[in-house]
Design a protein around this motif. Structure first.
Motif, PDB file in Angstrom:
ATOM      1  N   PRO A 260       0.824  -1.215   0.000  1.00  0.00           N
ATOM      2  CA  PRO A 260       0.000   0.000   0.000  1.00  0.00           C
ATOM      3  C   PRO A 260       0.857   1.265   0.000  1.00  0.00           C
ATOM      4  O   PRO A 260       0.530   2.245  -0.666  1.00  0.00           O
ATOM      5  CB  PRO A 260      -0.807  -0.114   1.300  1.00  0.00           C
ATOM      6  N   GLN A 261       1.980   1.244   0.724  1.00  0.00           N
ATOM      7  CA  GLN A 261       2.865   2.421   0.779  1.00  0.00           C
ATOM      8  C   GLN A 261       3.470   2.714  -0.593  1.00  0.00           C
ATOM      9  O   GLN A 261       3.596   3.865  -0.994  1.00  0.00           O
ATOM     10  CB  GLN A 261       4.010   2.194   1.795  1.00  0.00           C
ATOM     11  N   GLN A 262       3.859   1.652  -1.311  1.00  0.00           N
ATOM     12  CA  GLN A 262       4.438   1.845  -2.647  1.00  0.00           C
ATOM     13  C   GLN A 262       3.397   2.390  -3.624  1.00  0.00           C
ATOM     14  O   GLN A 262       3.682   3.249  -4.444  1.00  0.00           O
ATOM     15  CB  GLN A 262       5.004   0.521  -3.177  1.00  0.00           C
ATOM     16  N   ILE A 263       2.165   1.879  -3.510  1.00  0.00           N
ATOM     17  CA  ILE A 263       1.090   2.368  -4.386  1.00  0.00           C
ATOM     18  C   ILE A 263       0.798   3.832  -4.072  1.00  0.00           C
ATOM     19  O   ILE A 263       0.689   4.665  -4.975  1.00  0.00           O
ATOM     20  CB  ILE A 263      -0.188   1.502  -4.220  1.00  0.00           C
ATOM     21  N   GLU A 264       0.732   4.141  -2.793  1.00  0.00           N
ATOM     22  CA  GLU A 264       0.459   5.523  -2.387  1.00  0.00           C
ATOM     23  C   GLU A 264       1.553   6.468  -2.901  1.00  0.00           C
ATOM     24  O   GLU A 264       1.265   7.545  -3.430  1.00  0.00           O
ATOM     25  CB  GLU A 264       0.353   5.623  -0.863  1.00  0.00           C
ATOM     26  N   ALA A 265       2.810   6.037  -2.766  1.00  0.00           N
ATOM     27  CA  ALA A 265       3.929   6.885  -3.210  1.00  0.00           C
ATOM     28  C   ALA A 265       3.836   7.138  -4.716  1.00  0.00           C
ATOM     29  O   ALA A 265       4.048   8.259  -5.182  1.00  0.00           O
ATOM     30  CB  ALA A 265       5.257   6.234  -2.849  1.00  0.00           C
ATOM     31  N   ALA A 266       3.505   6.100  -5.483  1.00  0.00           N
ATOM     32  CA  ALA A 266       3.416   6.239  -6.943  1.00  0.00           C
ATOM     33  C   ALA A 266       2.273   7.191  -7.326  1.00  0.00           C
ATOM     34  O   ALA A 266       2.436   8.059  -8.193  1.00  0.00           O
ATOM     35  CB  ALA A 266       3.210   4.871  -7.591  1.00  0.00           C
ATOM     36  N   LEU A 267       1.130   7.044  -6.656  1.00  0.00           N
ATOM     37  CA  LEU A 267      -0.012   7.929  -6.956  1.00  0.00           C
ATOM     38  C   LEU A 267       0.327   9.378  -6.599  1.00  0.00           C
ATOM     39  O   LEU A 267       0.042  10.300  -7.367  1.00  0.00           O
ATOM     40  CB  LEU A 267      -1.249   7.488  -6.159  1.00  0.00           C
ATOM     41  N   THR A 268       0.955   9.559  -5.428  1.00  0.00           N
ATOM     42  CA  THR A 268       1.257  10.916  -4.972  1.00  0.00           C
ATOM     43  C   THR A 268       2.254  11.605  -5.901  1.00  0.00           C
ATOM     44  O   THR A 268       2.086  12.780  -6.246  1.00  0.00           O
ATOM     45  CB  THR A 268       1.791  10.878  -3.518  1.00  0.00           C
TER      46      THR A 268
END
Ligand SMILES: [Zn+2]
Length: 298
Positions: free
Chosen positions: A125-133
């Motif tokens: 989830p952290q990696q997905i969040e970082a990519a979206l941000t």
């Protein structure tokens, strides 16, 4: 409700698609007074890595069927394979800004298209969040306002992705294939961000299958339109903005002659009225490798 409207979505996957395909399409949209929704990839162009997956037989077949090098240009083969991919948003922000200033809706496709398409189900989830941000911040800097929507590469929609998207400023998303606008359910709870599913197949999915060729492609695509229902078409800056540009102009002319008009996806969301709840399943899909997010309809 939607009458004869085609929600037009343009996916932009590569540096070349942004540099060449998007200006071509913007000129075409001006000529025919069309407003559409763009989904930009703004981080590194590593799509060459995607093509090197030709080593897989199913993928090789698709590449041969659709002549990927012809569609994407020869340099795609090397993008991101020998050196880090060129940063699309950094180098071509002016193209994205022009699209925004022309009145098109601006959405996020991805930070790194290749990584999401190949690895989303292995990302935390952290990696997905970082990519979206990173993607949202880049588009916000270019346009001076946050992207209103997003569309995951390859329709690789997972619950984990939708949960992370809910924290972003998108008012709606387009992450799956399906029939009508709906609110996705996760653990029995409906998300605020609605889903606008793509209802029609893409060029690379149908070309070379069931007797569809460039000669009858537009006939086939016009036969896919459903008056009075949701009609969402995805084109690619790399295909319809390049090799298929003339054919796509013919499609516009024929659709308009038949009484169809084109709209942004956001416009169709506004017209949707009461929006039902629904599920997104992960299923295989004709003409695509692996699984896709598909609206559960029963
Ligand atoms: Zn894409």
């Amino acid at each position: 409700m939607h009458n004869k409207k085609i929600g037009l979505r343009i996916d932009v996957d590569t540096f070349r698609g942004t540099k060449v395909g998007v200006p071509n399409l913007n000129a075409l949209f001006k000529k025919y007074d069309i407003k559409a929704t763009y989904y930009f990839s703004v981080g590194p162009d590593n799509m060459g890595r995607h093509l090197w997956r030709m080593l897989k037989p199913a993928f090789a077949w698709k590449m041969l069927r659709t002549n990927a090098a012809g569609l994407y240009g020869p340099e795609i083969i090397f993008m991101g394979t020998m050196w880090p991919g060129i940063q699309i948003g950094k180098r071509l922000g002016h193209v994205i800004k022009e699209s925004f200033e022309d009145g098109h809706e601006i959405g996020l496709h991805s930070w790194d298209h290749h990584r999401i398409q190949a690895k989303i189900d292995k990302m935390s989830p952290q990696q997905i969040e970082a990519a979206l941000t990173k993607g949202v911040n880049c588009l916000t800097k270019i346009c001076g306002q946050a992207p209103v929507s997003s569309a995951v590469p390859g329709w690789r929609c997972t619950d984990a992705l939708l949960i992370e998207k809910a924290k972003q400023p998108f008012s709606y998303n387009s992450d799956c294939r399906g029939e009508f606008i709906f609110r996705p359910l996760i653990d029995g709870k409906a998300l605020k961000q609605v889903q606008v599913p793509v209802t029609m197949p893409t060029y690379d999915e149908v070309l070379g299958r069931d007797g569809v060729s460039d000669d009858n492609y537009n006939d086939f695509m016009l036969s896919q339109l459903r008056p009075g229902k949701l009609n969402i078409l995805t084109i690619h800056a790399e295909a319809e903005g390049g090799k298929c540009l003339e054919m796509f102009e013919q499609y516009i002319l024929r659709a308009q002659k038949d009484g169809w008009s084109f709209a942004t996806l956001g416009e169709l969301v506004k017209e949707a009225g009461e929006i039902p709840e629904g599920k997104i399943m992960q299923e295989s899909f004709p003409g695509r490798e692996g699984w896709l997010g598909v609206q559960g309809i029963n």
